[in-house]
Design a protein around this motif. Structure first.
Motif, PDB file in Angstrom:
ATOM      1  N   VAL A   9      32.988  45.905  41.392  1.00  0.00           N
ATOM      2  CA  VAL A   9      34.100  46.832  41.190  1.00  0.00           C
ATOM      3  C   VAL A   9      35.341  46.369  41.949  1.00  0.00           C
ATOM      4  O   VAL A   9      36.446  46.302  41.389  1.00  0.00           O
ATOM      5  N   ILE A  10      35.177  46.010  43.222  1.00  0.00           N
ATOM      6  CA  ILE A  10      36.339  45.663  44.038  1.00  0.00           C
ATOM      7  C   ILE A  10      36.988  44.369  43.554  1.00  0.00           C
ATOM      8  O   ILE A  10      38.222  44.293  43.398  1.00  0.00           O
ATOM      9  N   LEU A  11      36.183  43.339  43.282  1.00  0.00           N
ATOM     10  CA  LEU A  11      36.757  42.081  42.819  1.00  0.00           C
ATOM     11  C   LEU A  11      37.403  42.238  41.440  1.00  0.00           C
ATOM     12  O   LEU A  11      38.474  41.682  41.177  1.00  0.00           O
ATOM     13  N   SER A  12      36.753  42.990  40.563  1.00  0.00           N
ATOM     14  CA  SER A  12      37.309  43.172  39.221  1.00  0.00           C
ATOM     15  C   SER A  12      38.585  43.985  39.261  1.00  0.00           C
ATOM     16  O   SER A  12      39.523  43.731  38.499  1.00  0.00           O
ATOM     17  N   THR A  18      46.283  43.188  38.943  1.00  0.00           N
ATOM     18  CA  THR A  18      47.240  42.096  38.765  1.00  0.00           C
ATOM     19  C   THR A  18      47.720  42.020  37.324  1.00  0.00           C
ATOM     20  O   THR A  18      48.915  41.797  37.059  1.00  0.00           O
ATOM     21  N   ILE A  19      46.815  42.220  36.374  1.00  0.00           N
ATOM     22  CA  ILE A  19      47.187  42.169  34.956  1.00  0.00           C
ATOM     23  C   ILE A  19      48.194  43.271  34.622  1.00  0.00           C
ATOM     24  O   ILE A  19      49.233  43.021  33.995  1.00  0.00           O
ATOM     25  N   VAL A  20      47.906  44.494  35.046  1.00  0.00           N
ATOM     26  CA  VAL A  20      48.779  45.625  34.708  1.00  0.00           C
ATOM     27  C   VAL A  20      50.122  45.508  35.414  1.00  0.00           C
ATOM     28  O   VAL A  20      51.178  45.760  34.819  1.00  0.00           O
ATOM     29  N   LEU A  21      50.111  45.121  36.676  1.00  0.00           N
ATOM     30  CA  LEU A  21      51.377  44.964  37.401  1.00  0.00           C
ATOM     31  C   LEU A  21      52.218  43.843  36.802  1.00  0.00           C
ATOM     32  O   LEU A  21      53.442  43.957  36.693  1.00  0.00           O
ATOM     33  N   GLY A  86      29.324  43.037  49.258  1.00  0.00           N
ATOM     34  CA  GLY A  86      29.770  44.287  48.648  1.00  0.00           C
ATOM     35  C   GLY A  86      29.864  45.410  49.659  1.00  0.00           C
ATOM     36  O   GLY A  86      30.839  46.177  49.683  1.00  0.00           O
ATOM     37  N   LYS A  87      28.869  45.503  50.537  1.00  0.00           N
ATOM     38  CA  LYS A  87      28.901  46.524  51.587  1.00  0.00           C
ATOM     39  C   LYS A  87      30.058  46.278  52.552  1.00  0.00           C
ATOM     40  O   LYS A  87      30.736  47.222  52.986  1.00  0.00           O
ATOM     41  N   CYS A  88      30.290  45.005  52.894  1.00  0.00           N
ATOM     42  CA  CYS A  88      31.393  44.689  53.814  1.00  0.00           C
ATOM     43  C   CYS A  88      32.746  45.011  53.183  1.00  0.00           C
ATOM     44  O   CYS A  88      33.622  45.593  53.839  1.00  0.00           O
ATOM     45  N   LEU A  89      32.921  44.628  51.903  1.00  0.00           N
ATOM     46  CA  LEU A  89      34.181  44.912  51.221  1.00  0.00           C
ATOM     47  C   LEU A  89      34.413  46.417  51.113  1.00  0.00           C
ATOM     48  O   LEU A  89      35.539  46.896  51.291  1.00  0.00           O
ATOM     49  N   LEU A  90      33.356  47.170  50.836  1.00  0.00           N
ATOM     50  CA  LEU A  90      33.481  48.623  50.748  1.00  0.00           C
ATOM     51  C   LEU A  90      33.897  49.210  52.090  1.00  0.00           C
ATOM     52  O   LEU A  90      34.781  50.079  52.158  1.00  0.00           O
ATOM     53  N   ALA A  91      33.283  48.734  53.159  1.00  0.00           N
ATOM     54  CA  ALA A  91      33.622  49.249  54.488  1.00  0.00           C
ATOM     55  C   ALA A  91      35.069  48.927  54.843  1.00  0.00           C
ATOM     56  O   ALA A  91      35.802  49.781  55.368  1.00  0.00           O
ATOM     57  N   ILE A  92      35.506  47.696  54.550  1.00  0.00           N
ATOM     58  CA  ILE A  92      36.895  47.309  54.845  1.00  0.00           C
ATOM     59  C   ILE A  92      37.873  48.142  54.023  1.00  0.00           C
ATOM     60  O   ILE A  92      38.896  48.620  54.528  1.00  0.00           O
ATOM     61  N   TRP A  93      37.563  48.324  52.733  1.00  0.00           N
ATOM     62  CA  TRP A  93      38.447  49.107  51.859  1.00  0.00           C
ATOM     63  C   TRP A  93      38.556  50.550  52.342  1.00  0.00           C
ATOM     64  O   TRP A  93      39.651  51.100  52.443  1.00  0.00           O
ATOM     65  N   LEU A  94      37.408  51.164  52.680  1.00  0.00           N
ATOM     66  CA  LEU A  94      37.420  52.559  53.133  1.00  0.00           C
ATOM     67  C   LEU A  94      38.155  52.700  54.471  1.00  0.00           C
ATOM     68  O   LEU A  94      38.863  53.693  54.689  1.00  0.00           O
ATOM     69  N   CYS A  95      37.989  51.729  55.353  1.00  0.00           N
ATOM     70  CA  CYS A  95      38.723  51.787  56.626  1.00  0.00           C
ATOM     71  C   CYS A  95      40.226  51.719  56.380  1.00  0.00           C
ATOM     72  O   CYS A  95      41.002  52.461  56.983  1.00  0.00           O
ATOM     73  N   GLY A  96      40.627  50.811  55.478  1.00  0.00           N
ATOM     74  CA  GLY A  96      42.045  50.704  55.154  1.00  0.00           C
ATOM     75  C   GLY A  96      42.590  51.976  54.539  1.00  0.00           C
ATOM     76  O   GLY A  96      43.691  52.427  54.892  1.00  0.00           O
ATOM     77  N   TRP A 210      45.883  49.392  49.104  1.00  0.00           N
ATOM     78  CA  TRP A 210      46.655  48.848  50.223  1.00  0.00           C
ATOM     79  C   TRP A 210      46.482  47.347  50.369  1.00  0.00           C
ATOM     80  O   TRP A 210      47.336  46.661  50.935  1.00  0.00           O
ATOM     81  N   PHE A 211      45.382  46.808  49.874  1.00  0.00           N
ATOM     82  CA  PHE A 211      45.057  45.396  50.066  1.00  0.00           C
ATOM     83  C   PHE A 211      45.790  44.482  49.089  1.00  0.00           C
ATOM     84  O   PHE A 211      45.738  43.255  49.254  1.00  0.00           O
ATOM     85  N   HIS A 212      46.450  45.043  48.068  1.00  0.00           N
ATOM     86  CA  HIS A 212      47.074  44.220  47.031  1.00  0.00           C
ATOM     87  C   HIS A 212      48.575  44.118  47.305  1.00  0.00           C
ATOM     88  O   HIS A 212      49.303  45.093  47.165  1.00  0.00           O
ATOM     89  N   PRO A 213      49.082  42.941  47.669  1.00  0.00           N
ATOM     90  CA  PRO A 213      50.518  42.830  48.007  1.00  0.00           C
ATOM     91  C   PRO A 213      51.439  43.154  46.843  1.00  0.00           C
ATOM     92  O   PRO A 213      52.547  43.658  47.053  1.00  0.00           O
TER      93      PRO A 213
END
Length: 361
Positions: A9-12, A18-21, A86-96, A210-213
């Protein structure tokens, strides 16, 4: 959702965003109408939120199955690695998201405290100020409009939560009527075109992504385009444009700080140059030019929402789509609707069978 699903989910989502922007940037450059530009960006940020909902609430199409040629050892290694990532990315995303929500909440509290500290103009003064609203902009909902006094160094701006508010420094409220009319046109256009609601959707998208510039870059462009819309509404011909630019310059020179969360009349010196250059040099285009551009953004988002990386090595080889997420399936089951919330059985991809095949000589 498990770690494998969150990894996908996060990578996709990064690719989908990026496509929509990119599509929104292309359409915004293609159309010359600032009103359509603003609608394109509004549709863009709403689309970003919709794509997140689609990713979390609906099943995902399985276009490819690139892992079918791997053996049990390789499949287990890939699945274990992706599960942890996946667990690490989820934790980082939720913290952000938590940090961004906290900052947003603090900002909201400060803005509300600032508003409570701004005195209301008298009823007589409010009536007089409303009389300066141009006839063509008069509307029934302006009866709820309230004018408040703000410090001179802030300059005029508007805000809306429960009711529309316009903040005016005393020198403007009691000063030149032409300048006052320019400012009222500008701020009322913000309110009448639902810019506060659009700003809320933009801010929510920036919190969640927040992670997408490119989300932040697009947000700054969207804010500038909204100012373009109000600038055009406040000046109609060469004479009014010159008068409006003088008003804008005087107010921006006096402005030394800005309240976070408000729609400012003048935001910064760099933005002032862009806005002034556009008013003087660019030809105005009717708002119907590129009318379908916002719809194209929404359509592009619906298509991009089906772009999913085939990262899950344990998805069945012949499955066309993933199971429904547990929370969606649970709600549907509560209403008697049966949804497929389990993977199609595939003996070659069952974890216990993979472990057994790995351990067997």
């Amino acid at each position: 959702m498990n770690g494998l699903q969150w990894f996908q989910v996060i990578l996709s989502l990064v690719i989908q965003l990026t496509i929509v922007l990119g599509l929104a940037w292309g359409l915004e450059r293609w159309t010359s109408s600032v009103l359509v530009k603003a609608r394109v960006w509004s549709a863009c940020f709403v689309s970003l939120l919709l794509m997140l909902m689609i990713g979390l609430l609906l099943p995902r199409l399985e276009w490819l199955h690139p892992w079918s040629s791997l053996g049990p050892t390789q499949l287990l290694a890939v699945a274990t690695t992706e599960f942890v990532l996946g667990k690490c990315l989820l934790a980082i995303w939720l913290c952000g998201v938590g940090v961004m929500l906290t900052r947003w909440a603090i900002q909201f509290v400060r803005v509300r405290a600032f508003i409570r500290g701004c005195p209301e103009y008298s009823a007589e003064m409010n009536t007089r100020l409303k009389q300066h609203i141009p006839t063509e902009m008069a509307a029934p909902h302006h009866d709820q409009l309230l004018f408040l006094e703000c410090p001179e160094e802030l300059g005029p701006f508007c805000y809306q939560f429960h009711r529309p508010l316009i903040f005016l420094p005393p020198s403007l409220a009691h000063g030149n009527s032409t300048e006052l009319e320019h400012v009222l046109r500008h701020e009322l256009t913000h309110l009448d075109t639902q810019h506060p609601m659009q700003q809320f959707a933009q801010k929510l998208a920036q919190v969640l992504f927040w992670f997408h510039p490119l989300v932040w870059i697009s947000g700054r462009r969207c804010s500038l385009v909204r100012e373009f819309v109000c600038d055009e509404a406040a000046s109609s011909d060469a004479e009014s444009t010159a008068s409006y630019l003088r008003t804008l310059l005087r107010l921006v020179e006096n402005q030394t700080k800005s309240p976070a969360g408000g729609l400012m009349f003048g935001r910064s010196q760099s933005e002032l140059k862009l806005r002034a250059r556009r008013l003087v040099l660019e030809q105005r285009t009717p708002p119907y030019s590129g009318y379908w551009a916002p719809a194209l953004v929404l359509l592009g988002a619906m298509i991009a929402a089906q772009v999913w990386l085939p990262t899950n090595p344990l998805s069945p080889h012949h499955s066309q789509y993933s199971p429904w997420p547990t929370w969606t399936a649970s709600v549907a089951h509560a209403f008697g609707v049966s949804l497929k919330d389990f993977e199609t059985f595939d003996r070659d991809l069952r974890v216990d069978e993979l472990i057994e095949a790995q351990e067997s000589p």
